[in-house]
Scaffold this motif. Sequence first.
Motif, short mmCIF file in Angstrom:
data_model
loop_
_atom_site.label_atom_id
_atom_site.label_comp_id
_atom_site.label_asym_id
_atom_site.label_seq_id
_atom_site.Cartn_x
_atom_site.Cartn_y
_atom_site.Cartn_z
N LEU A 18 0.82 -1.20 0.00
CA LEU A 18 0.00 0.00 0.00
C LEU A 18 0.86 1.26 0.00
N VAL A 185 -7.37 1.47 -1.75
CA VAL A 185 -7.33 0.68 -0.53
C VAL A 185 -8.52 -0.29 -0.47
N THR A 188 -7.57 -3.08 -3.02
CA THR A 188 -6.31 -3.79 -2.84
C THR A 188 -6.31 -4.69 -1.61
N TYR A 281 -2.05 -5.37 -6.76
CA TYR A 281 -1.68 -3.96 -6.92
C TYR A 281 -2.31 -3.35 -8.18
N GLY A 284 -5.68 -2.22 -7.28
CA GLY A 284 -5.67 -1.00 -6.50
C GLY A 284 -5.53 0.24 -7.35
#
Length: 317
Positions: A18, A185, A188, A281, A284
């Motif tokens: 993150l 967020v 992900t 990822y 995200g």
Amino acid sequence: MDIAHIWQALGWPLLRLLGSLALGLFVANLIEALNWTRFLARLAAPIIRVGHLKDVIGASFSMAFFSGVAANSLLAEAYGQGKLTDRELVLANLFNSLPTYFLHLPQMFFITVPFIGPRAAATYVGLTLAAAVARSAAILVYGRLVLPPLPDGCVVCHLTDDAFSWKKALSKAWKRFKRRLRSMVLFTVPVYVLFHYLAVWGAFTAMERFLAAHLGFLSWMTPQAVSIVVFQIAAETSAGLAAAGAMLGAGDLDHRQVVLALLVGNILSTPMRAFRHQFPYYAGIFKPKVAARLIVHNQALRAASLVAVLIGYAALG
């Protein structure tokens, strides 16, 4: 399973992911807010003009040499604003395979050399590099055939003549960053946790064992060479390299056979690992459906280019 183990196995890797995503997203937004997009695109302008690609694609291509996350974040921003069509987004992501390869090239080469020596390593890495160059070249040719030509000067047409202001640029980048970070967020974290437990429960191991047990189409290879492929599929890349080094050192295989085996193992093992590691990822940055489509296209073209390189090397050898 205690809290310390969960933190070490899941919490800390997720936090690092993150953090990397957030940094890349903010850099991409800041670059666009600073109008550096035009400067970066100008570096790639002669290339992208050949493929009738837009300026933001050239900017992403340039950024991908030092940050794949920032490059994809820039594409996601442009796509979300309607500046890129679905086809252009896919082409842009595929086009970035060359700089993305260069980003990992030093690590790849210096890991390969100790296992199989400089000669075989140079051949293997050189062939995978040739495949990466071929992928980007194919995108340029395809883009030139299917995309309309851009008017002169359009590579930098998104630049404005507003007076430069750090305060204004940072404010604009921060607003976009907060909006994108929230959705990033939300997508992900659950995806990463799901893939983590799929790995813990053995889902990917079962798939890899299934592939390793059904390699009858590799009958043209020696049993020693097939064992390298099996190690690459059933374990990590380093296991295949270790097996290749052992076979090479014992004289069971020559350099050409080792390179061919590593290429075959690369083709068969990478898509599953790429999806497992990239999807969290990618989801995200893009929406999950878009992320899955990009990964599928990317891995399909990557496999096709490596197969072409493999056939060419086998024929020439």
